[in-house]
Design a protein around this motif. Structure first.
Motif, PDB file in Angstrom:
ATOM      1  N   ASP A   1       0.819  -1.209   0.000  1.00  0.00           N
ATOM      2  CA  ASP A   1       0.000   0.000   0.000  1.00  0.00           C
ATOM      3  C   ASP A   1       0.855   1.262   0.000  1.00  0.00           C
ATOM      4  N   THR A   2       2.156   1.098   0.152  1.00  0.00           N
ATOM      5  CA  THR A   2       3.058   2.248   0.151  1.00  0.00           C
ATOM      6  C   THR A   2       3.003   2.953  -1.196  1.00  0.00           C
ATOM      7  N   ALA A   3       2.723   4.235  -1.165  1.00  0.00           N
ATOM      8  CA  ALA A   3       2.564   5.018  -2.393  1.00  0.00           C
ATOM      9  C   ALA A   3       2.268   6.461  -2.030  1.00  0.00           C
ATOM     10  N   VAL A   4       2.315   7.305  -3.043  1.00  0.00           N
ATOM     11  CA  VAL A   4       1.761   8.647  -2.899  1.00  0.00           C
ATOM     12  C   VAL A   4       0.292   8.567  -3.293  1.00  0.00           C
ATOM     13  N   TYR A   5      -0.562   9.044  -2.419  1.00  0.00           N
ATOM     14  CA  TYR A   5      -1.995   8.996  -2.642  1.00  0.00           C
ATOM     15  C   TYR A   5      -2.496  10.370  -3.067  1.00  0.00           C
ATOM     16  N   TYR A   6      -3.320  10.358  -4.107  1.00  0.00           N
ATOM     17  CA  TYR A   6      -3.876  11.590  -4.654  1.00  0.00           C
ATOM     18  C   TYR A   6      -5.398  11.509  -4.626  1.00  0.00           C
ATOM     19  N   CYS A   7      -6.032  12.662  -4.463  1.00  0.00           N
ATOM     20  CA  CYS A   7      -7.474  12.697  -4.648  1.00  0.00           C
ATOM     21  C   CYS A   7      -7.793  13.585  -5.848  1.00  0.00           C
ATOM     22  N   ALA A   8      -8.904  13.277  -6.463  1.00  0.00           N
ATOM     23  CA  ALA A   8      -9.350  14.012  -7.639  1.00  0.00           C
ATOM     24  C   ALA A   8     -10.855  14.207  -7.543  1.00  0.00           C
ATOM     25  N   ALA A   9     -11.346  15.274  -8.140  1.00  0.00           N
ATOM     26  CA  ALA A   9     -12.771  15.609  -8.064  1.00  0.00           C
ATOM     27  C   ALA A   9     -13.311  15.936  -9.448  1.00  0.00           C
ATOM     28  N   GLY A  10     -14.588  15.696  -9.610  1.00  0.00           N
ATOM     29  CA  GLY A  10     -15.230  16.047 -10.872  1.00  0.00           C
ATOM     30  C   GLY A  10     -16.709  15.747 -10.821  1.00  0.00           C
ATOM     31  N   PRO A  11     -17.392  16.020 -11.911  1.00  0.00           N
ATOM     32  CA  PRO A  11     -18.843  15.822 -11.932  1.00  0.00           C
ATOM     33  C   PRO A  11     -19.270  14.352 -11.920  1.00  0.00           C
ATOM     34  N   SER A  12     -18.381  13.461 -12.295  1.00  0.00           N
ATOM     35  CA  SER A  12     -18.711  12.035 -12.238  1.00  0.00           C
ATOM     36  C   SER A  12     -17.448  11.231 -11.985  1.00  0.00           C
ATOM     37  N   ASN A  13     -17.634   9.947 -11.707  1.00  0.00           N
ATOM     38  CA  ASN A  13     -16.481   9.094 -11.413  1.00  0.00           C
ATOM     39  C   ASN A  13     -15.547   8.949 -12.609  1.00  0.00           C
ATOM     40  N   VAL A  14     -16.041   9.180 -13.798  1.00  0.00           N
ATOM     41  CA  VAL A  14     -15.188   9.045 -14.976  1.00  0.00           C
ATOM     42  C   VAL A  14     -14.789  10.400 -15.541  1.00  0.00           C
ATOM     43  N   GLN A  15     -15.093  11.424 -14.813  1.00  0.00           N
ATOM     44  CA  GLN A  15     -14.734  12.776 -15.236  1.00  0.00           C
ATOM     45  C   GLN A  15     -14.182  13.527 -14.030  1.00  0.00           C
ATOM     46  N   LEU A  16     -12.986  13.165 -13.654  1.00  0.00           N
ATOM     47  CA  LEU A  16     -12.328  13.766 -12.491  1.00  0.00           C
ATOM     48  C   LEU A  16     -11.302  14.759 -13.005  1.00  0.00           C
ATOM     49  N   ASN A  17     -11.685  16.028 -12.985  1.00  0.00           N
ATOM     50  CA  ASN A  17     -10.900  17.056 -13.658  1.00  0.00           C
ATOM     51  C   ASN A  17      -9.935  17.786 -12.741  1.00  0.00           C
ATOM     52  N   TYR A  18     -10.202  17.735 -11.462  1.00  0.00           N
ATOM     53  CA  TYR A  18      -9.421  18.519 -10.517  1.00  0.00           C
ATOM     54  C   TYR A  18      -8.608  17.580  -9.630  1.00  0.00           C
ATOM     55  N   TRP A  19      -7.338  17.915  -9.502  1.00  0.00           N
ATOM     56  CA  TRP A  19      -6.426  17.052  -8.751  1.00  0.00           C
ATOM     57  C   TRP A  19      -5.756  17.827  -7.627  1.00  0.00           C
ATOM     58  N   GLY A  20      -5.555  17.154  -6.521  1.00  0.00           N
ATOM     59  CA  GLY A  20      -4.820  17.725  -5.417  1.00  0.00           C
ATOM     60  C   GLY A  20      -3.382  17.237  -5.432  1.00  0.00           C
ATOM     61  N   GLN A  21      -2.597  17.788  -4.513  1.00  0.00           N
ATOM     62  CA  GLN A  21      -1.239  17.293  -4.368  1.00  0.00           C
ATOM     63  C   GLN A  21      -1.296  15.961  -3.646  1.00  0.00           C
ATOM     64  N   GLY A  22      -0.277  15.183  -3.727  1.00  0.00           N
ATOM     65  CA  GLY A  22      -0.296  13.874  -3.099  1.00  0.00           C
ATOM     66  C   GLY A  22       0.085  13.913  -1.636  1.00  0.00           C
ATOM     67  N   THR A  23      -0.242  12.831  -0.962  1.00  0.00           N
ATOM     68  CA  THR A  23       0.192  12.633   0.416  1.00  0.00           C
ATOM     69  C   THR A  23       0.839  11.259   0.506  1.00  0.00           C
ATOM     70  N   GLN A  24       1.998  11.206   1.118  1.00  0.00           N
ATOM     71  CA  GLN A  24       2.791   9.974   1.141  1.00  0.00           C
ATOM     72  C   GLN A  24       2.291   9.022   2.227  1.00  0.00           C
ATOM     73  N   VAL A  25       2.095   7.789   1.839  1.00  0.00           N
ATOM     74  CA  VAL A  25       1.775   6.725   2.786  1.00  0.00           C
ATOM     75  C   VAL A  25       2.885   5.686   2.699  1.00  0.00           C
ATOM     76  N   THR A  26       3.494   5.396   3.828  1.00  0.00           N
ATOM     77  CA  THR A  26       4.567   4.411   3.885  1.00  0.00           C
ATOM     78  C   THR A  26       4.222   3.371   4.938  1.00  0.00           C
ATOM     79  N   VAL A  27       4.191   2.121   4.513  1.00  0.00           N
ATOM     80  CA  VAL A  27       3.881   1.018   5.417  1.00  0.00           C
ATOM     81  C   VAL A  27       5.148   0.207   5.605  1.00  0.00           C
ATOM     82  N   SER A  28       5.630   0.161   6.820  1.00  0.00           N
ATOM     83  CA  SER A  28       6.888  -0.530   7.101  1.00  0.00           C
ATOM     84  C   SER A  28       6.621  -1.928   7.645  1.00  0.00           C
ATOM     85  N   SER A  29       7.481  -2.850   7.269  1.00  0.00           N
ATOM     86  CA  SER A  29       7.319  -4.233   7.741  1.00  0.00           C
ATOM     87  C   SER A  29       8.271  -4.539   8.881  1.00  0.00           C
TER      88      SER A  29
END
Length: 117
Positions: free
Chosen positions: A89-117
């Motif tokens: 699950d370690t990754a940079v996570y981004y959110c996006a917004a738009g009028p529908s699930n297939v039309q996400l026009n606006y993007w935010g900056q990412g937030t880092q998620v790091t899962v250590s073992s």
């Protein structure tokens, strides 16, 4: 429209994090919101999304049953509760917004998620 993603961090395997995606602007409609992630060396992939009006939710196979997406309309914020986290699950996570699930026009900056073992 501006999107502010937050809540990432370092967590151990099996731990939990809650990501937030706040939409900012004047007279905002209710947007569909999608969460995506990109790990180093990999393509960006969809994780989850919530529909604008019906509130229907969708999850990718790798996260289904572990992640929960929800919305607080009063706060213009969508959350991604992530439980039972795994190293993959370690990754940079981004959110996006738009009028529908297939039309996400606006993007935010990412937030880092790091899962250590």
């Amino acid at each position: 429209v501006q999107l502010q993603a937050s809540g990432g961090g370092l967590v151990q395997v099996g731990g939990s994090l809650r990501l937030s995606c706040e939409t900012r602007g004047d007279n905002l409609p209710v947007y569909a919101i999608g969460w995506f992630r990109q790990a180093p060396g990999k393509e960006r992939e969809g994780v989850s999304c919530i529909s604008a009006n019906t509130g229907n939710t969708y999850y990718s196979v790798p996260v289904k049953g572990r992640f929960t997406i929800s919305r607080d309309k009063a706060k213009n914020t969508v959350y991604l509760q992530m439980n039972s986290l795994k190293p993959e699950d370690t990754a940079v996570y981004y959110c996006a917004a738009g009028p529908s699930n297939v039309q996400l026009n606006y993007w935010g900056q990412g937030t880092q998620v790091t899962v250590s073992s």
